[in-house]
Write a protein that holds these residues in place. Sequence first.
Motif, PDB file in Angstrom:
ATOM      1  N   LEU A 118       0.841  -1.191   0.000  1.00 58.39           N
ATOM      2  CA  LEU A 118       0.000   0.000   0.000  1.00 58.39           C
ATOM      3  C   LEU A 118       0.879   1.244   0.000  1.00 58.39           C
ATOM      4  N   GLY A 119       0.243   2.365  -0.239  1.00 57.81           N
ATOM      5  CA  GLY A 119       0.922   3.648  -0.178  1.00 57.81           C
ATOM      6  C   GLY A 119       1.846   3.907  -1.339  1.00 57.81           C
ATOM      7  N   GLY A 120       2.786   4.807  -1.099  1.00 56.24           N
ATOM      8  CA  GLY A 120       3.686   5.249  -2.147  1.00 56.24           C
ATOM      9  C   GLY A 120       3.012   6.310  -2.996  1.00 56.24           C
ATOM     10  N   SER A 121       3.524   6.493  -4.191  1.00 55.36           N
ATOM     11  CA  SER A 121       2.904   7.456  -5.097  1.00 55.36           C
ATOM     12  C   SER A 121       2.611   6.789  -6.430  1.00 55.36           C
ATOM     13  N   LYS A 122       1.650   7.366  -7.133  1.00 54.83           N
ATOM     14  CA  LYS A 122       1.264   6.851  -8.440  1.00 54.83           C
ATOM     15  C   LYS A 122       2.341   7.192  -9.461  1.00 54.83           C
ATOM     16  N   GLU A 123       2.136   6.758 -10.696  1.00 56.92           N
ATOM     17  CA  GLU A 123       3.163   6.895 -11.723  1.00 56.92           C
ATOM     18  C   GLU A 123       3.547   8.334 -12.037  1.00 56.92           C
ATOM     19  N   ASP A 124       2.703   9.308 -11.700  1.00 53.79           N
ATOM     20  CA  ASP A 124       3.083  10.703 -11.931  1.00 53.79           C
ATOM     21  C   ASP A 124       4.042  11.224 -10.865  1.00 53.79           C
ATOM     22  N   ARG A 125       4.340  10.420  -9.844  1.00 54.28           N
ATOM     23  CA  ARG A 125       5.255  10.702  -8.738  1.00 54.28           C
ATOM     24  C   ARG A 125       4.756  11.777  -7.781  1.00 54.28           C
ATOM     25  N   ASN A 126       3.573  12.330  -8.008  1.00 55.82           N
ATOM     26  CA  ASN A 126       3.049  13.385  -7.141  1.00 55.82           C
ATOM     27  C   ASN A 126       1.763  13.000  -6.426  1.00 55.82           C
ATOM     28  N   THR A 127       0.999  12.112  -7.015  1.00 49.37           N
ATOM     29  CA  THR A 127      -0.293  11.728  -6.459  1.00 49.37           C
ATOM     30  C   THR A 127      -0.124  10.576  -5.484  1.00 49.37           C
ATOM     31  N   PRO A 128      -0.528  10.762  -4.224  1.00 46.49           N
ATOM     32  CA  PRO A 128      -0.436   9.655  -3.267  1.00 46.49           C
ATOM     33  C   PRO A 128      -1.298   8.476  -3.702  1.00 46.49           C
ATOM     34  N   ALA A 129      -0.795   7.292  -3.486  1.00 49.26           N
ATOM     35  CA  ALA A 129      -1.539   6.070  -3.797  1.00 49.26           C
ATOM     36  C   ALA A 129      -2.238   5.591  -2.538  1.00 49.26           C
ATOM     37  N   HIS A 130      -3.521   5.342  -2.625  1.00 46.83           N
ATOM     38  CA  HIS A 130      -4.294   4.908  -1.465  1.00 46.83           C
ATOM     39  C   HIS A 130      -4.753   3.459  -1.588  1.00 46.83           C
ATOM     40  N   ASP A 131      -4.440   2.813  -2.701  1.00 52.30           N
ATOM     41  CA  ASP A 131      -4.854   1.433  -2.929  1.00 52.30           C
ATOM     42  C   ASP A 131      -4.112   0.484  -1.987  1.00 52.30           C
ATOM     43  N   HIS A 132      -4.742  -0.650  -1.746  1.00 51.10           N
ATOM     44  CA  HIS A 132      -4.135  -1.717  -0.954  1.00 51.10           C
ATOM     45  C   HIS A 132      -4.378  -3.012  -1.704  1.00 51.10           C
ATOM     46  N   CYS A 133      -3.341  -3.812  -1.856  1.00 50.06           N
ATOM     47  CA  CYS A 133      -3.541  -5.129  -2.457  1.00 50.06           C
ATOM     48  C   CYS A 133      -2.702  -6.143  -1.690  1.00 50.06           C
ATOM     49  N   SER A 134      -3.070  -7.403  -1.821  1.00 49.27           N
ATOM     50  CA  SER A 134      -2.325  -8.446  -1.114  1.00 49.27           C
ATOM     51  C   SER A 134      -2.349  -9.728  -1.937  1.00 49.27           C
ATOM     52  N   ILE A 135      -1.413 -10.604  -1.588  1.00 47.12           N
ATOM     53  CA  ILE A 135      -1.319 -11.903  -2.253  1.00 47.12           C
ATOM     54  C   ILE A 135      -0.786 -12.909  -1.234  1.00 47.12           C
ATOM     55  N   ALA A 136      -1.284 -14.140  -1.301  1.00 44.97           N
ATOM     56  CA  ALA A 136      -0.853 -15.187  -0.372  1.00 44.97           C
ATOM     57  C   ALA A 136       0.502 -15.747  -0.798  1.00 44.97           C
ATOM     58  N   VAL A 137       1.400 -15.916   0.191  1.00 45.93           N
ATOM     59  CA  VAL A 137       2.710 -16.508  -0.052  1.00 45.93           C
ATOM     60  C   VAL A 137       3.050 -17.472   1.082  1.00 45.93           C
ATOM     61  N   GLU A 138       3.890 -18.441   0.749  1.00 45.28           N
ATOM     62  CA  GLU A 138       4.349 -19.385   1.759  1.00 45.28           C
ATOM     63  C   GLU A 138       5.659 -19.998   1.297  1.00 45.28           C
ATOM     64  N   ASN A 139       6.683 -19.928   2.145  1.00 44.01           N
ATOM     65  CA  ASN A 139       7.993 -20.519   1.845  1.00 44.01           C
ATOM     66  C   ASN A 139       8.522 -20.112   0.466  1.00 44.01           C
ATOM     67  N   GLY A 140       8.413 -18.839   0.142  1.00 49.75           N
ATOM     68  CA  GLY A 140       8.950 -18.328  -1.115  1.00 49.75           C
ATOM     69  C   GLY A 140       8.131 -18.657  -2.339  1.00 49.75           C
ATOM     70  N   LYS A 141       6.917 -19.130  -2.157  1.00 53.14           N
ATOM     71  CA  LYS A 141       6.026 -19.453  -3.279  1.00 53.14           C
ATOM     72  C   LYS A 141       4.778 -18.594  -3.192  1.00 53.14           C
ATOM     73  N   VAL A 142       4.304 -18.149  -4.345  1.00 52.66           N
ATOM     74  CA  VAL A 142       3.057 -17.401  -4.419  1.00 52.66           C
ATOM     75  C   VAL A 142       1.927 -18.402  -4.567  1.00 52.66           C
ATOM     76  N   LEU A 143       0.878 -18.247  -3.752  1.00 59.40           N
ATOM     77  CA  LEU A 143      -0.208 -19.222  -3.724  1.00 59.40           C
ATOM     78  C   LEU A 143      -1.434 -18.783  -4.538  1.00 59.40           C
ATOM     79  N   GLU A 144      -1.403 -17.580  -5.093  1.00 62.73           N
ATOM     80  CA  GLU A 144      -2.514 -17.074  -5.902  1.00 62.73           C
ATOM     81  C   GLU A 144      -1.982 -16.570  -7.234  1.00 62.73           C
ATOM     82  N   LYS A 145      -2.854 -16.449  -8.222  1.00 56.29           N
ATOM     83  CA  LYS A 145      -2.424 -16.044  -9.557  1.00 56.29           C
ATOM     84  C   LYS A 145      -2.298 -14.540  -9.724  1.00 56.29           C
TER      85      LYS A 145
END
Length: 125
Positions: free
Chosen positions: A96-123
Amino acid sequence: RQGVSNKIYILDLEKCAWSDGGTLPAQVPESHSAVVPDQKRFIYFLSGQMGPECRPATKECFIYDTIKRSWENMPPLPYARYAPTAQLWGGRLHVLGGSKEDRNTPAHDHCSIAVENGKVLEKSW
């Protein structure tokens, strides 16, 4: 001339010595990325920027295996971000957070992905 190094150096805190860790693969973000260790073996590199000119932002994500010293691709984020923050919590990587591609607009999105032992569990995130 400005530049960004693609070299990896590893600090052994017990020996107080640096060793060569190889080089970053071409698409791994070179700066302004979220970097999250799992406290065991794997380090996740998420989004960020390529090159020394503060652009372009990238949505690419990778897993570094500290034992094999090898890299694996992860599904890219749905969007590129500069300097996001990330946390590994409850078996999921959260970005989450950071800035969008214009480098000025704050990013408010949040995303997540499942991981376990160095493997991604979702596509996708």
